[in-house]
Design an enzyme around this catalytic site. Structure first.
Site, PDB file in Angstrom:
ATOM      1  CE  LYS A  70      -3.863  -2.205   2.528  1.00 56.50           C
ATOM      2  NZ  LYS A  70      -4.662  -2.126   3.793  1.00 56.50           N
ATOM      3  CG  PHE A  84     -12.889   1.956   8.383  1.00 57.44           C
ATOM      4  CD1 PHE A  84     -12.425   1.243   7.301  1.00 57.44           C
ATOM      5  CD2 PHE A  84     -13.518   1.253   9.416  1.00 57.44           C
ATOM      6  CE1 PHE A  84     -12.582  -0.138   7.216  1.00 57.44           C
ATOM      7  CE2 PHE A  84     -13.675  -0.125   9.350  1.00 57.44           C
ATOM      8  CZ  PHE A  84     -13.211  -0.817   8.240  1.00 57.44           C
ATOM      9  NE  ARG A  93      -5.577 -12.303   5.914  1.00 55.84           N
ATOM     10  CZ  ARG A  93      -6.314 -11.188   5.912  1.00 55.84           C
ATOM     11  NH1 ARG A  93      -6.333 -10.381   4.855  1.00 55.84           N
ATOM     12  NH2 ARG A  93      -7.018 -10.853   6.965  1.00 55.84           N
ATOM     13  CB  THR A 127      -7.202  -6.291  10.146  1.00 54.05           C
ATOM     14  OG1 THR A 127      -7.557  -7.477   9.437  1.00 54.05           O
ATOM     15  CG2 THR A 127      -7.692  -5.072   9.389  1.00 54.05           C
ATOM     16  NE  ARG A 164      -2.162  -6.133   7.064  1.00 58.16           N
ATOM     17  CZ  ARG A 164      -3.359  -6.606   6.779  1.00 58.16           C
ATOM     18  NH1 ARG A 164      -3.998  -7.373   7.648  1.00 58.16           N
ATOM     19  NH2 ARG A 164      -3.926  -6.330   5.617  1.00 58.16           N
ATOM     20  CG  ASN A 203      -3.285  -2.754   7.236  1.00 56.39           C
ATOM     21  OD1 ASN A 203      -3.182  -2.294   6.101  1.00 56.39           O
ATOM     22  ND2 ASN A 203      -4.367  -3.366   7.660  1.00 56.39           N
ATOM     23  CG  HIS A 219      -5.030  -6.362   0.044  1.00 60.25           C
ATOM     24  ND1 HIS A 219      -6.191  -6.440   0.769  1.00 60.25           N
ATOM     25  CD2 HIS A 219      -5.134  -7.279  -0.956  1.00 60.25           C
ATOM     26  CE1 HIS A 219      -6.976  -7.354   0.220  1.00 60.25           C
ATOM     27  NE2 HIS A 219      -6.368  -7.878  -0.822  1.00 60.25           N
TER      28      HIS A 219
HETATM   29  P1  IDP Z   1      -7.619  -7.167   5.882  1.00 61.28           P
HETATM   30  O1  IDP Z   1      -6.849  -6.108   5.108  1.00 61.28           O
HETATM   31  O2  IDP Z   1      -6.826  -7.691   7.051  1.00 61.28           O
HETATM   32  O3  IDP Z   1      -8.176  -8.268   5.006  1.00 61.28           O
HETATM   33  P2  IDP Z   1     -10.282  -5.972   5.943  1.00 61.28           P
HETATM   34  O4  IDP Z   1     -11.315  -6.193   6.999  1.00 61.28           O
HETATM   35  O5  IDP Z   1     -10.502  -6.584   4.601  1.00 61.28           O
HETATM   36  O6  IDP Z   1      -8.870  -6.418   6.570  1.00 61.28           O
HETATM   37  O7  IDP Z   1     -10.118  -4.396   5.805  1.00 61.28           O
HETATM   38  C1  IDP Z   1      -9.457  -3.812   4.725  1.00 61.28           C
HETATM   39  C2  IDP Z   1      -8.597  -2.650   5.215  1.00 61.28           C
HETATM   40  O8  IDP Z   1      -9.427  -1.657   5.841  1.00 61.28           O
HETATM   41  C3  IDP Z   1      -7.596  -3.033   6.301  1.00 61.28           C
HETATM   42  O9  IDP Z   1      -6.399  -3.595   5.776  1.00 61.28           O
HETATM   43  C4  IDP Z   1      -7.351  -1.703   6.978  1.00 61.28           C
HETATM   44  O10 IDP Z   1      -6.450  -0.878   6.218  1.00 61.28           O
HETATM   45  C5  IDP Z   1      -8.741  -1.076   6.937  1.00 61.28           C
HETATM   46  N1  IDP Z   1      -9.518  -1.379   8.147  1.00 61.28           N
HETATM   47  C6  IDP Z   1     -10.146  -2.543   8.445  1.00 61.28           C
HETATM   48  N2  IDP Z   1     -10.807  -2.473   9.615  1.00 61.28           N
HETATM   49  C7  IDP Z   1     -10.600  -1.213  10.069  1.00 61.28           C
HETATM   50  C8  IDP Z   1     -11.052  -0.529  11.260  1.00 61.28           C
HETATM   51  O11 IDP Z   1     -11.759  -1.057  12.132  1.00 61.28           O
HETATM   52  N3  IDP Z   1     -10.631   0.770  11.394  1.00 61.28           N
HETATM   53  C9  IDP Z   1      -9.863   1.383  10.464  1.00 61.28           C
HETATM   54  N4  IDP Z   1      -9.419   0.788   9.339  1.00 61.28           N
HETATM   55  C10 IDP Z   1      -9.781  -0.504   9.149  1.00 61.28           C
HETATM   56 MG    MG Z   2      -9.610  -8.141   3.545  1.00 60.98          MG
END
Ligand code: IDP
Ligand code: MG
Length: 167
Positions: free
Chosen positions: A10, A58, A91, A97, A108, A122, A125
């Site tokens: 990212k 968000f 992962r 996350t 991360r 983080n 992706h």
């Molecule tokens: P992942 O990237 O671990 O698969 P997802 O739930 O798919 O997690 O969320 C996508 C992206 O959205 C995350 O990588 C993070 O950058 C952001 N994100 C997810 N949950 C939150 C949150 O609760 N607060 C702020 N940002 C979040």
């Molecule tokens: Mg995801």
């Protein structure tokens, strides 16, 4: 089981000059890189990529984050890794996350942060299951950009030129 998975470095990962570190960490997995490129992220691409999070508070900030607007770096590095249990391995290496909850030794955990606006920056992706990997790989890459017959394709003729597209 052989799998393929999409990884994005990212914009925060690029701004922090973490590309080399992340690729080195990824090589621990012994997976193969089968596609890689630097890609601009249009608003449409960001929206489709994160379509499952549309209802989240968000979401809008997340779209600006992925497009690089928070880091003045309007690009990401997109890659497809392939091999045994690729999705789970990546992962695990990526970590949770929320970077504060991620294992400190994960990517991360080591490099992520939560901004004062509450976005989880983080760094990378990674696809979380096979259906998501297929959807995302087809979204980010064309068949001829991948050194593997990842998914079914078909040939179409565009302006008299043959082209392979996802079936
Ligand atoms: P992942 O990237 O671990 O698969 P997802 O739930 O798919 O997690 O969320 C996508 C992206 O959205 C995350 O990588 C993070 O950058 C952001 N994100 C997810 N949950 C939150 C949150 O609760 N607060 C702020 N940002 C979040
Ligand atoms: Mg995801």
């Amino acid at each position: 089981m052989k799998q393929q998975t999409l990884i994005l470095i990212k914009p925060d990962g690029l701004v922090k000059s973490l590309t080399g570190n992340i690729l080195t960490r990824m090589s621990e997995t012994k997976l193969e890189i089968v596609a890689a490129k630097i890609a601009r992220v249009s608003p449409e691409l960001a929206q489709v990529h994160y379509q499952h999070l549309k209802e989240k508070p968000f979401y809008d900030e997340l779209l600006t984050y992925l497009q690089g607007q928070l880091h003045d770096r309007r690009k990401v590095m997109a890659m497809v890794y392939w091999g045994d249990d690729a999705i789970g391995k990546v992962r695990t290496l990526a970590g949770a996350t929320n970077p504060e909850e991620a294992e400190p030794t994960s990517i991360r955990g080591a490099y992520g942060r939560i901004t004062s606006k509450g976005v989880y920056e983080n760094v990378i992706h990674a696809s979380s299951n096979e259906a998501e990997a297929e959807r995302e790989i087809k979204l980010w890459f064309e068949p001829d950009e991948i050194i593997l017959d990842a998914y079914k394709t078909k040939t179409v003729v565009l302006d008299g030129v043959k082209k392979r597209v996802w079936a």
